[in-house]
Motif scaffolding. Structure first.
Motif, short mmCIF file in Angstrom:
data_model
loop_
_atom_site.label_atom_id
_atom_site.label_comp_id
_atom_site.label_asym_id
_atom_site.label_seq_id
_atom_site.Cartn_x
_atom_site.Cartn_y
_atom_site.Cartn_z
N UNK A 11 1.09 -1.25 0.03
CA UNK A 11 0.01 0.06 -0.15
C UNK A 11 0.86 1.17 0.12
N UNK A 12 1.90 1.29 0.81
CA UNK A 12 2.77 2.45 0.79
C UNK A 12 3.42 2.76 -0.45
N UNK A 13 3.98 1.64 -1.28
CA UNK A 13 4.39 1.88 -2.60
C UNK A 13 3.58 2.40 -3.60
N UNK A 14 2.20 1.60 -3.47
CA UNK A 14 1.32 2.01 -4.57
C UNK A 14 0.86 3.55 -4.18
N UNK A 15 0.66 3.86 -2.98
CA UNK A 15 0.23 5.37 -2.56
C UNK A 15 1.25 6.38 -3.09
N UNK A 16 2.48 6.11 -2.89
CA UNK A 16 3.68 6.96 -3.10
C UNK A 16 3.69 7.01 -4.59
N UNK A 17 3.80 5.76 -5.32
CA UNK A 17 3.93 5.99 -6.72
C UNK A 17 2.85 6.84 -7.28
N UNK A 18 1.58 6.50 -6.88
CA UNK A 18 0.36 7.33 -7.34
C UNK A 18 0.57 8.73 -7.15
N UNK A 19 1.24 8.85 -6.12
CA UNK A 19 1.20 10.69 -5.92
C UNK A 19 2.44 11.05 -6.77
N UNK A 20 3.38 10.39 -7.04
CA UNK A 20 4.24 10.97 -8.02
C UNK A 20 3.89 10.93 -9.53
N UNK A 21 3.25 9.68 -9.91
CA UNK A 21 2.97 9.60 -11.40
C UNK A 21 1.64 10.38 -11.55
N UNK A 22 0.81 10.72 -10.60
CA UNK A 22 -0.38 11.65 -10.95
C UNK A 22 0.31 12.95 -11.38
N UNK A 23 1.31 13.51 -11.06
CA UNK A 23 1.75 14.72 -11.38
C UNK A 23 2.98 14.80 -12.57
N UNK A 24 3.08 13.14 -12.98
CA UNK A 24 4.21 13.37 -14.00
C UNK A 24 3.41 13.51 -15.42
N UNK A 25 3.37 14.68 -15.52
CA UNK A 25 2.86 15.16 -17.15
C UNK A 25 3.68 15.97 -17.79
N UNK A 26 2.88 16.42 -18.88
CA UNK A 26 3.74 17.66 -19.44
C UNK A 26 4.84 17.06 -20.43
N UNK A 27 6.06 17.83 -20.55
CA UNK A 27 7.10 17.36 -21.46
C UNK A 27 7.64 16.10 -21.10
N UNK A 28 8.20 15.89 -19.69
CA UNK A 28 8.60 14.70 -19.22
C UNK A 28 8.17 13.54 -19.52
N UNK A 29 6.64 13.66 -19.37
CA UNK A 29 5.68 12.52 -19.83
C UNK A 29 5.65 12.23 -21.52
N UNK A 30 5.71 13.29 -22.07
CA UNK A 30 5.80 12.85 -23.65
C UNK A 30 7.15 12.42 -23.97
N UNK A 31 8.20 12.94 -23.44
CA UNK A 31 9.47 12.31 -23.85
C UNK A 31 9.55 10.90 -23.55
N UNK A 32 8.99 10.51 -22.23
CA UNK A 32 9.05 9.17 -21.52
C UNK A 32 8.37 8.21 -22.73
N UNK A 33 7.34 8.63 -23.17
CA UNK A 33 6.63 7.96 -24.33
C UNK A 33 7.27 7.79 -25.73
N UNK A 34 7.97 9.04 -25.93
CA UNK A 34 8.74 8.98 -27.21
C UNK A 34 10.12 8.30 -27.19
N UNK A 35 10.80 8.13 -25.95
CA UNK A 35 11.77 7.13 -25.77
C UNK A 35 11.31 5.66 -25.73
N UNK A 36 10.21 5.57 -25.67
CA UNK A 36 9.63 4.01 -25.30
C UNK A 36 8.86 3.47 -26.67
#
Length: 303
Positions: A113-138
């Motif tokens: 639970x701690x890992x999922x909640x912490x990861x959700x808190x980070x990934x929910x704000x992981x947007x914009x240019x970094x997210x687009x670059x991550x998908x382009x690189x993947x």
């Protein structure tokens, strides 16, 4: 002789004097910067957009700007934005609710639970240019997953076209940050389900389906619908991710507004961009108004 009765309420009232002048001044010192921030970056832009949506290039009143939103490319942009937001909201809500249910079934203080909640808190704000670059690189044209599938199995992810830079790609990318946001919003609702309700259903001979059909489902439905509306507003107002992925064309409303802010093609029609902004404010306002209604309904079950 009867001794006079004194209540604790009276003593508490006498012992707790109201806030003095010094405390009020400190409170205003905290509130005034916040009000100035809200007025500068929220109220003033909203008023400017509202006024400019009804003005022509000379500053006169005109309803033409809003009328243009009901036809042509601008209407299609609104329909695409609503479609994109609705699809990603539903996908994020369903997948996020399933993940929340899996996490809620474990130990409240467990490592999962701690890992999922912490990861959700980070990934929910992981947007914009970094997210687009991550998908382009993947999964971009030269992404490592794309090259691995092409070199190892002969599978070309882009055989049907450049889907990553169109609405299907935006749907995939938006869903990435919608799922963790759903976990953050919906997990407290699952935690609000009382074990006594399940025990009561079991004692009456009910099954798991009976519990979710008549108890758990109706209790969680307002929270689920509210989360869907919140995800819809979140996707509808997203800009940076789409701007980084879609370099040509303006398939959704935020990119249409970008064209009016950065381009000079429609000289003299700058206020049409403000009309688009007003349309976005109305759509998001309706969604958030419905969200407030369903949240009040959900709060009744938590009393």
């Amino acid at each position: 002789m009867v001794a006079p009765v004194t209540t604790g309420v009276g003593r508490a009232d006498r012992a707790a004097p109201g806030p003095g002048p010094g405390r009020s001044r400190v409170a205003w010192l905290v509130v005034v910067p916040f009000l100035a921030y809200v007025g500068t970056f929220l109220v003033y832009p909203t008023v400017s957009v509202l006024a400019g949506a009804f003005q022509d290039a000379d500053g006169g009143f005109t309803p033409t700007n809003l009328a243009d939103l009901t036809r042509g490319a601008y209407l299609r942009a609104f329909l695409r934005s609503i479609e994109l937001s609705a699809i990603t909201a539903l996908l994020g809500a369903v997948l996020g609710a399933l993940l929340s249910w899996a996490v809620a079934g474990g130990a409240p203080d467990g490592p999962l639970r701690r890992v999922v909640v912490a990861g959700a808190g980070v990934l929910a704000q992981f947007g914009g240019v970094p997210l687009a670059f991550a998908f382009l690189a993947t999964v971009g044209f030269q992404g490592f997953v794309t090259r691995f599938l092409r070199d190892s199995f002969g599978v070309d992810l882009f055989a049907g076209g450049a889907w990553l830079f169109e609405l299907p790609g935006l749907t995939l990318v938006y869903t990435f940050f919608q799922i963790p946001l759903m976990v953050i919003v919906f997990l407290p609702a699952l935690d609000g389900l009382r074990p006594q309700w399940r025990e009561a259903v079991d004692s009456l001979g009910g099954t798991a389906w009976t519990y979710w059909r008549h108890v758990g489902g109706p209790v969680l439905l307002p929270a689920f619908l509210g989360a869907v509306l919140l995800l819809f507003a979140n996707a509808f107002s997203a800009y940076a991710t789409a701007a980084a992925l879609v370099s040509q064309g303006s398939p959704i409303v935020p990119l249409q507004i970008r064209g009016f802010l950065t381009g000079e093609v429609l000289l003299g029609r700058e206020n049409l961009g403000k009309a688009l902004g007003l349309g976005m404010v109305v759509v998001v306002g309706v969604a958030m108004g419905l969200y407030a209604v369903v949240q009040r309904r959900f709060a009744r079950w938590q009393r």
